[in-house]
Design a protein around this motif. Structure first.
Motif, PDB file in Angstrom:
ATOM      1  N   GLU A 181     -37.500   8.392 -51.701  1.00  0.00           N
ATOM      2  CA  GLU A 181     -36.499   7.406 -51.317  1.00  0.00           C
ATOM      3  C   GLU A 181     -35.759   7.818 -50.044  1.00  0.00           C
ATOM      4  N   ILE A 182     -36.139   8.967 -49.468  1.00  0.00           N
ATOM      5  CA  ILE A 182     -35.409   9.478 -48.324  1.00  0.00           C
ATOM      6  C   ILE A 182     -35.779   8.692 -47.081  1.00  0.00           C
ATOM      7  N   SER A 183     -34.824   8.065 -46.460  1.00  0.00           N
ATOM      8  CA  SER A 183     -35.081   7.320 -45.239  1.00  0.00           C
ATOM      9  C   SER A 183     -34.143   7.812 -44.154  1.00  0.00           C
ATOM     10  N   TYR A 184     -34.717   8.396 -43.120  1.00  0.00           N
ATOM     11  CA  TYR A 184     -33.885   8.900 -42.031  1.00  0.00           C
ATOM     12  C   TYR A 184     -33.161   7.752 -41.340  1.00  0.00           C
ATOM     13  N   LYS A 185     -33.844   6.608 -41.244  1.00  0.00           N
ATOM     14  CA  LYS A 185     -33.208   5.452 -40.628  1.00  0.00           C
ATOM     15  C   LYS A 185     -31.945   5.084 -41.386  1.00  0.00           C
ATOM     16  N   TYR A 186     -32.027   5.140 -42.726  1.00  0.00           N
ATOM     17  CA  TYR A 186     -30.861   4.844 -43.554  1.00  0.00           C
ATOM     18  C   TYR A 186     -29.755   5.859 -43.302  1.00  0.00           C
ATOM     19  N   VAL A 197     -28.632  14.545 -24.604  1.00  0.00           N
ATOM     20  CA  VAL A 197     -29.659  15.528 -24.235  1.00  0.00           C
ATOM     21  C   VAL A 197     -31.045  15.144 -24.758  1.00  0.00           C
ATOM     22  N   GLY A 198     -31.116  14.113 -25.592  1.00  0.00           N
ATOM     23  CA  GLY A 198     -32.423  13.632 -26.058  1.00  0.00           C
ATOM     24  C   GLY A 198     -32.854  14.164 -27.402  1.00  0.00           C
ATOM     25  N   LYS A 199     -31.905  14.514 -28.272  1.00  0.00           N
ATOM     26  CA  LYS A 199     -32.261  15.028 -29.603  1.00  0.00           C
ATOM     27  C   LYS A 199     -33.082  14.016 -30.389  1.00  0.00           C
ATOM     28  N   SER A 200     -32.628  12.765 -30.413  1.00  0.00           N
ATOM     29  CA  SER A 200     -33.324  11.740 -31.202  1.00  0.00           C
ATOM     30  C   SER A 200     -34.734  11.508 -30.693  1.00  0.00           C
ATOM     31  N   THR A 201     -34.908  11.497 -29.371  1.00  0.00           N
ATOM     32  CA  THR A 201     -36.233  11.303 -28.795  1.00  0.00           C
ATOM     33  C   THR A 201     -37.156  12.453 -29.169  1.00  0.00           C
ATOM     34  N   LEU A 202     -36.644  13.677 -29.102  1.00  0.00           N
ATOM     35  CA  LEU A 202     -37.443  14.840 -29.496  1.00  0.00           C
ATOM     36  C   LEU A 202     -37.864  14.738 -30.958  1.00  0.00           C
ATOM     37  N   ILE A 203     -36.923  14.369 -31.812  1.00  0.00           N
ATOM     38  CA  ILE A 203     -37.220  14.262 -33.243  1.00  0.00           C
ATOM     39  C   ILE A 203     -38.290  13.193 -33.482  1.00  0.00           C
ATOM     40  N   ASN A 204     -38.204  12.081 -32.764  1.00  0.00           N
ATOM     41  CA  ASN A 204     -39.220  11.034 -32.895  1.00  0.00           C
ATOM     42  C   ASN A 204     -40.600  11.546 -32.498  1.00  0.00           C
ATOM     43  N   LEU A 205     -40.655  12.296 -31.405  1.00  0.00           N
ATOM     44  CA  LEU A 205     -41.931  12.839 -30.949  1.00  0.00           C
ATOM     45  C   LEU A 205     -42.485  13.859 -31.941  1.00  0.00           C
ATOM     46  N   ILE A 206     -41.617  14.720 -32.449  1.00  0.00           N
ATOM     47  CA  ILE A 206     -42.038  15.770 -33.375  1.00  0.00           C
ATOM     48  C   ILE A 206     -42.564  15.177 -34.678  1.00  0.00           C
ATOM     49  N   THR A 207     -41.915  14.102 -35.128  1.00  0.00           N
ATOM     50  CA  THR A 207     -42.330  13.480 -36.383  1.00  0.00           C
ATOM     51  C   THR A 207     -43.357  12.377 -36.162  1.00  0.00           C
ATOM     52  N   GLY A 208     -43.885  12.259 -34.946  1.00  0.00           N
ATOM     53  CA  GLY A 208     -44.918  11.280 -34.664  1.00  0.00           C
ATOM     54  C   GLY A 208     -44.431   9.856 -34.615  1.00  0.00           C
ATOM     55  N   ASN A 209     -43.170   9.675 -34.197  1.00  0.00           N
ATOM     56  CA  ASN A 209     -42.572   8.339 -34.120  1.00  0.00           C
ATOM     57  C   ASN A 209     -42.556   7.623 -35.471  1.00  0.00           C
ATOM     58  N   ASN A 210     -42.681   8.385 -36.519  1.00  0.00           N
ATOM     59  CA  ASN A 210     -42.638   7.820 -37.869  1.00  0.00           C
ATOM     60  C   ASN A 210     -41.595   8.626 -38.623  1.00  0.00           C
ATOM     61  N   ILE A 211     -40.334   8.227 -38.447  1.00  0.00           N
ATOM     62  CA  ILE A 211     -39.235   9.023 -38.966  1.00  0.00           C
ATOM     63  C   ILE A 211     -39.478   9.365 -40.420  1.00  0.00           C
TER      64      ILE A 211
END
Length: 315
Positions: free
Chosen positions: A204-209, A185-199
């Motif tokens: 030390e918190i890394s969403y990518k991790y 449904v595009g959850k990850s894409t929405l989150i990227n847009l909301i956070t400005g494509n800067n996860i």
């Protein structure tokens, strides 16, 4: 009280090891002994968003022990049919964003109904119709209109046009928000847009991790803005809700409530009884027939299919 005890928030947990955020410092923690005996029968004793007390390890600065759980404001749950137990998806939330699309994957209103159902009314439930740059059929528009009619906010969004993104961001200010929906449904894409494509990264918190170790069983809390966060949930293929009495089930459909009190029989199941005001409301169009189908199917799961779905006979 032990002066070494500190309070933190769970970001995610894997194999009974929980990552806890304490003032932007991360601790890898296990649960102490049988402190969570009251969680027996649950699929998972702790989840993203939980507030806990931990005791840091005396040797390692990155490890600790969870010794207690603070009282939850609320929980977002589903029934794990495979394990025959209640699974807590997220805790202490302010908004549930139930994300759907007109296509790819196809719009499933009864799936949305199940996501929105809860005995708890202390968090807001909002539908996001993502991929709204795709055409919406008259049937979809009709269901959206009915959700709005019964008091559920619907936001149309699109990663292509960025429609709805600013509206979602404004609603999220200082809130803990769950993003839930089917895979694709595009959850990850929405989150990227909301956070400005800067996860989001905090200390030390890394969403990518987090995503690198994310499994289909766990939610991940991404700290976002001041005093808020995004709880990203795994894609859901099907939803079963916790077993409740028929009386409670009917009350969980908010538009049923005004009619339930007019049913001829106390404890009406809204299935076969004569003088049922809920069924009359369906016939007159005051309750959408598709919403009633969701109720009917859930009622059947909790009664006729109780053994199969919940592992115990209806009682």
């Amino acid at each position: 009280m032990n002066d070494r005890i500190i309070k933190g928030q769970i970001l995610f947990g894997i194999n009974n090891i929980y990552t806890v955020n304490v003032d932007n410092k991360l601790y890898q923690c296990r649960i102490k002994g049988k402190v969570f005996k009251k969680s027996d029968g649950l699929y998972n004793p702790l989840t993203a968003g939980d507030i806990v007390d931990i005791e840091p390890d005396s040797i390692s600065s990155k490890h600790g022990t969870i010794i207690s759980l603070h009282e939850r404001k609320n929980v977002f749950t589903r029934w794990n049919r495979k394990r025959m137990s209640l699974q807590i998806i997220a805790a202490n939330i302010d908004i549930l964003f139930a994300i759907t699309t007109p296509d790819e994957p196809p719009f499933r209103p009864r799936f949305i109904d199940r996501m929105l159902l809860s005995e708890e009314d202390n968090y807001e439930k909002i539908i996001i119709m993502n991929k709204s740059d795709l055409s919406l059929s008259p049937d979809i528009e009709e269901r959206i209109a009915d959700y709005k009619r019964i008091g559920i906010k619907v936001i149309k969004s699109s990663a292509v046009t960025e429609q709805g993104i600013e509206e979602i961001k404004k609603l999220m200010q200082g809130k803990y928000c769950v993003f839930a929906g089917q895979s694709g449904v595009g959850k990850s894409t929405l989150i990227n847009l909301i956070t400005g494509n800067n996860i989001q990264k905090t200390g030390e918190i890394s969403y990518k991790y987090c995503r690198g170790r994310h499994t289909t069983n766990y939610s991940v809390l991404i700290p976002y803005n001041d005093n808020g966060g995004i709880i990203d949930t795994p894609g859901i293929r099907e939803i079963f809700i916790e077993k409740v009495t028929p009386e409670k089930l009917g009350y969980m459909f908010t538009e049923f409530r005004e009619f339930i009190k007019s049913c001829e029989f106390i404890g009406c199941s809204h299935i076969e009884e004569s003088g049922c005001a809920v069924k009359q409301a369906v016939e007159s169009g005051h309750i959408h027939e598709d919403r009633y189908r969701t109720y009917f199917k859930l009622y059947n799961e909790m009664t006729e299919l109780s053994d199969e779905v919940y592992g115990c006979p209806y009682s």
